[in-house]
Design a protein around this motif. Structure first.
Motif, PDB file in Angstrom:
ATOM      1  N   THR A  49       4.602  47.943  38.461  1.00 12.72           N
ATOM      2  CA  THR A  49       4.618  49.294  39.024  1.00 12.72           C
ATOM      3  C   THR A  49       5.539  49.376  40.241  1.00 12.72           C
ATOM      4  O   THR A  49       6.038  48.370  40.743  1.00 12.72           O
ATOM      5  CB  THR A  49       3.204  49.718  39.443  1.00 12.72           C
ATOM      6  OG1 THR A  49       2.757  48.842  40.500  1.00 12.72           O
ATOM      7  CG2 THR A  49       2.233  49.629  38.270  1.00 12.72           C
ATOM      8  N   VAL A  50       5.735  50.587  40.718  1.00 16.38           N
ATOM      9  CA  VAL A  50       6.579  50.812  41.904  1.00 16.38           C
ATOM     10  C   VAL A  50       6.065  50.001  43.087  1.00 16.38           C
ATOM     11  O   VAL A  50       6.835  49.336  43.792  1.00 16.38           O
ATOM     12  CB  VAL A  50       6.616  52.313  42.259  1.00 16.38           C
ATOM     13  CG1 VAL A  50       7.328  52.520  43.595  1.00 16.38           C
ATOM     14  CG2 VAL A  50       7.300  53.109  41.163  1.00 16.38           C
ATOM     15  N   GLU A  51       4.748  50.055  43.322  1.00 16.01           N
ATOM     16  CA  GLU A  51       4.162  49.331  44.458  1.00 16.01           C
ATOM     17  C   GLU A  51       4.350  47.823  44.299  1.00 16.01           C
ATOM     18  O   GLU A  51       4.654  47.120  45.276  1.00 16.01           O
ATOM     19  CB  GLU A  51       2.669  49.651  44.574  1.00 16.01           C
ATOM     20  CG  GLU A  51       2.340  51.088  44.955  1.00 16.01           C
ATOM     21  CD  GLU A  51       2.517  52.063  43.788  1.00 16.01           C
ATOM     22  OE1 GLU A  51       2.614  51.591  42.627  1.00 16.01           O
ATOM     23  OE2 GLU A  51       2.585  53.282  44.038  1.00 16.01           O
ATOM     24  N   GLU A  52       4.189  47.330  43.085  1.00 14.86           N
ATOM     25  CA  GLU A  52       4.347  45.893  42.840  1.00 14.86           C
ATOM     26  C   GLU A  52       5.796  45.465  43.017  1.00 14.86           C
ATOM     27  O   GLU A  52       6.077  44.388  43.555  1.00 14.86           O
ATOM     28  CB  GLU A  52       3.831  45.553  41.441  1.00 14.86           C
ATOM     29  CG  GLU A  52       2.314  45.644  41.347  1.00 14.86           C
ATOM     30  CD  GLU A  52       1.816  45.748  39.912  1.00 14.86           C
ATOM     31  OE1 GLU A  52       0.584  45.634  39.717  1.00 14.86           O
ATOM     32  OE2 GLU A  52       2.630  45.962  38.988  1.00 14.86           O
ATOM     33  N   ARG A  53       6.725  46.309  42.603  1.00 14.15           N
ATOM     34  CA  ARG A  53       8.141  45.989  42.786  1.00 14.15           C
ATOM     35  C   ARG A  53       8.508  45.938  44.258  1.00 14.15           C
ATOM     36  O   ARG A  53       9.258  45.056  44.698  1.00 14.15           O
ATOM     37  CB  ARG A  53       9.012  47.010  42.035  1.00 14.15           C
ATOM     38  CG  ARG A  53       8.758  47.024  40.535  1.00 14.15           C
ATOM     39  CD  ARG A  53       9.893  47.669  39.767  1.00 14.15           C
ATOM     40  NE  ARG A  53      10.102  49.071  40.048  1.00 14.15           N
ATOM     41  CZ  ARG A  53       9.467  50.069  39.430  1.00 14.15           C
ATOM     42  NH1 ARG A  53       8.532  49.819  38.529  1.00 14.15           N
ATOM     43  NH2 ARG A  53       9.757  51.320  39.703  1.00 14.15           N
ATOM     44  N   ARG A  54       7.989  46.872  45.014  1.00 13.62           N
ATOM     45  CA  ARG A  54       8.249  46.856  46.461  1.00 13.62           C
ATOM     46  C   ARG A  54       7.705  45.590  47.112  1.00 13.62           C
ATOM     47  O   ARG A  54       8.362  44.984  47.966  1.00 13.62           O
ATOM     48  CB  ARG A  54       7.616  48.088  47.105  1.00 13.62           C
ATOM     49  CG  ARG A  54       8.357  49.386  46.837  1.00 13.62           C
ATOM     50  CD  ARG A  54       7.593  50.571  47.391  1.00 13.62           C
ATOM     51  NE  ARG A  54       8.258  51.833  47.100  1.00 13.62           N
ATOM     52  CZ  ARG A  54       7.678  53.018  47.184  1.00 13.62           C
ATOM     53  NH1 ARG A  54       6.389  53.103  47.551  1.00 13.62           N
ATOM     54  NH2 ARG A  54       8.348  54.120  46.910  1.00 13.62           N
ATOM     55  N   ALA A  55       6.515  45.184  46.707  1.00 11.73           N
ATOM     56  CA  ALA A  55       5.902  43.983  47.274  1.00 11.73           C
ATOM     57  C   ALA A  55       6.710  42.735  46.924  1.00 11.73           C
ATOM     58  O   ALA A  55       6.920  41.850  47.768  1.00 11.73           O
ATOM     59  CB  ALA A  55       4.463  43.842  46.769  1.00 11.73           C
ATOM     60  N   ILE A  56       7.177  42.653  45.690  1.00 13.54           N
ATOM     61  CA  ILE A  56       7.962  41.499  45.253  1.00 13.54           C
ATOM     62  C   ILE A  56       9.260  41.412  46.047  1.00 13.54           C
ATOM     63  O   ILE A  56       9.634  40.345  46.550  1.00 13.54           O
ATOM     64  CB  ILE A  56       8.265  41.598  43.742  1.00 13.54           C
ATOM     65  CG1 ILE A  56       6.977  41.430  42.926  1.00 13.54           C
ATOM     66  CG2 ILE A  56       9.292  40.539  43.326  1.00 13.54           C
ATOM     67  CD1 ILE A  56       7.150  41.748  41.444  1.00 13.54           C
ATOM     68  N   LEU A  57       9.957  42.536  46.183  1.00 14.93           N
ATOM     69  CA  LEU A  57      11.236  42.539  46.885  1.00 14.93           C
ATOM     70  C   LEU A  57      11.061  42.295  48.382  1.00 14.93           C
ATOM     71  O   LEU A  57      11.904  41.655  49.015  1.00 14.93           O
ATOM     72  CB  LEU A  57      11.965  43.866  46.640  1.00 14.93           C
ATOM     73  CG  LEU A  57      12.392  44.115  45.194  1.00 14.93           C
ATOM     74  CD1 LEU A  57      13.031  45.493  45.045  1.00 14.93           C
ATOM     75  CD2 LEU A  57      13.369  43.038  44.723  1.00 14.93           C
ATOM     76  N   SER A  58       9.985  42.804  48.943  1.00 18.55           N
ATOM     77  CA  SER A  58       9.704  42.570  50.366  1.00 18.55           C
ATOM     78  C   SER A  58       9.501  41.089  50.643  1.00 18.55           C
ATOM     79  O   SER A  58       9.939  40.569  51.673  1.00 18.55           O
ATOM     80  CB  SER A  58       8.467  43.372  50.788  1.00 18.55           C
ATOM     81  OG  SER A  58       8.126  43.102  52.126  1.00 18.55           O
ATOM     82  N   LYS A  59       8.867  40.403  49.699  1.00 19.95           N
ATOM     83  CA  LYS A  59       8.566  38.983  49.874  1.00 19.95           C
ATOM     84  C   LYS A  59       9.830  38.123  49.910  1.00 19.95           C
ATOM     85  O   LYS A  59       9.865  37.084  50.556  1.00 19.95           O
ATOM     86  CB  LYS A  59       7.636  38.517  48.744  1.00 19.95           C
ATOM     87  CG  LYS A  59       7.098  37.112  48.928  1.00 19.95           C
ATOM     88  CD  LYS A  59       5.982  36.815  47.945  1.00 19.95           C
ATOM     89  CE  LYS A  59       6.449  36.845  46.517  1.00 19.95           C
ATOM     90  NZ  LYS A  59       5.408  36.394  45.561  1.00 19.95           N
ATOM     91  N   VAL A  60      10.886  38.558  49.214  1.00 20.27           N
ATOM     92  CA  VAL A  60      12.113  37.749  49.145  1.00 20.27           C
ATOM     93  C   VAL A  60      13.245  38.332  49.991  1.00 20.27           C
ATOM     94  O   VAL A  60      14.386  37.861  49.910  1.00 20.27           O
ATOM     95  CB  VAL A  60      12.590  37.603  47.681  1.00 20.27           C
ATOM     96  CG1 VAL A  60      11.520  36.955  46.835  1.00 20.27           C
ATOM     97  CG2 VAL A  60      13.007  38.956  47.095  1.00 20.27           C
ATOM     98  N   ASN A  61      12.941  39.339  50.811  1.00 20.15           N
ATOM     99  CA  ASN A  61      13.991  40.011  51.573  1.00 20.15           C
ATOM    100  C   ASN A  61      14.739  39.047  52.493  1.00 20.15           C
ATOM    101  O   ASN A  61      15.973  39.102  52.601  1.00 20.15           O
ATOM    102  CB  ASN A  61      13.396  41.157  52.387  1.00 20.15           C
ATOM    103  CG  ASN A  61      14.472  41.939  53.132  1.00 20.15           C
ATOM    104  OD1 ASN A  61      15.396  42.486  52.530  1.00 20.15           O
ATOM    105  ND2 ASN A  61      14.368  41.974  54.456  1.00 20.15           N
TER     106      ASN A  61
END
Length: 248
Positions: free
Chosen positions: A173-185
Motif C-alpha cells: 500500500t501507499v503507507e507501506e511504500r512510504r515506510a520502506i523508502l523512508s527506511k533506506v533513505n
C-alpha cells in the motif's frame, strides 16, 4: 539583440537541463527488459533466469546487478500466485506449464531522466518519475493480472519510488511504500544503491507474502448508505407528523 549563436544556445538550455551525466532518458528510449533492446540493461543473467533489472548507465557493477537479479528471480518464484487463473502465473518452461510464479518485481535504474525544468521541485521529480514508471509498466508488460511492481531509481536526484500495478498495490500500500523508502533513505542519499535495493526487495517480498488490503465494494457501500438515509428520513417524517386522532 543577442547574436544568433548565443540565442540558439539559450534555446537549448531547457532541453539540456536534464542532462548532467550521460544520457537523459525518456521512457520510450529506455531499454525494453523483455525485448530486443534488453542487452543494453547490463546483467550477467544465468540461462534459467529472466531479466528483472535494467541498468543501462552502469550505476551498479556487474556482480551487484547479477545478485539483485537473482533476488528478484527468487522473489517471483517464492510469492503466491494472486491471479484468478493459475495459467496466468505459469512460466511456460515445460510441457506441464512450467513452475508457477507469483509477483514480478523489476528494477529500472538510470542516471538521468529527460526534463524541461531546470531546477525541479520534489513534486516535479515525483510526477516525472511516476509518469516514467507508468509508461514502462505498459511497455514492459510484466505480470498478467496487475501483479507487477517496478522499483525506479533516478540516481542524479537520489530519487527512488515503488510503482505497483493495480493488484500488487493491494499488497504494498501507499503507507507501506512510504515506510520502506523512508527506511533506506540514508542509503540512497549516500549512493549506496546495492544495499538500499537489497533492503527494498526484502521488504517488498514480506509484504507480498502477507495478506492484501481489503477493498470496500463501493457499489455495495453506496447501496447501504442510500438505504440507511431512506430509513432515517422515514423515521423522522413518522415522528414529526401530527397524530391523526388528535385532529378529531
Amino acid at each position: 539583440m543577442l547574436p544568433p549563436p548565443l540565442l540558439a544556445a539559450l534555446c537549448l538550455l531547457p532541453a539540456l537541463s536534464g542532462v548532467v551525466n550521460g544520457i537523459a532518458w525518456t521512457s520510450a528510449e529506455f531499454p525494453d527488459i523483455r525485448g530486443a533492446s534488453s542487452e543494453q540493461c547490463q546483467a550477467n543473467v544465468p540461462p534459467d533466469q529472466n531479466l528483472y533489472i535494467c541498468d543501462p548507465d552502469r550505476v551498479l557493477n556487474k556482480s551487484q546487478t547479477t545478485w539483485l537479479n537473482a533476488m528478484l528471480h527468487d522473489l517471483t518464484l517464492s510469492t503466491p500466485c494472486p491471479c484468478q487463473r493459475r495459467s496466468q502465473c505459469s512460466g511456460g518452461l515445460d510441457n506441464d506449464g512450467g513452475p508457477l510464479h507469483g509477483f514480478v518485481v523489476s528494477i529500472a535504474m538510470l542516471k538521468n531522466v529527460q526534463m524541461s525544468i531546470h531546477s525541479p521541485s520534489e513534486n516535479d521529480l515525483t510526477v516525472r518519475s511516476e509518469g516514467f514508471c507508468r509508461s514502462l509498466e505498459g511497455k514492459w508488460a510484466l505480470g498478467d493480472c496487475g501483479n507487477s511492481i517496478i522499483i525506479f531509481v533516478w540516481q542524479h536526484y537520489k530519487k527512488m519510488i515503488i510503482w505497483p500495478a493495480r493488484l500488487a498495490e493491494r499488497y504494498v500500500t501507499v503507507e507501506e511504500r512510504r515506510a520502506i523508502l523512508s527506511k533506506v533513505n540514508n542509503l540512497a542519499q549516500g549512493d549506496e544503491w546495492y544495499s538500499a535495493l537489497t533492503e527494498v526487495i526484502g521488504s517488498i517480498r514480506r509484504e507480498l507474502n502477507g495478506e492484501p488490503e481489503t477493498r470496500v465494494d463501493t457499489g455495495t457501500l453506496s447501496l447501504v448508505v442510500s438505504v440507511g438515509v431512506a430509513v432515517a428520513l422515514t423515521i423522522i417524517i413518522t415522528c414529526t407528523s401530527p397524530n391523526k386522532r388528535e385532529l378529531y
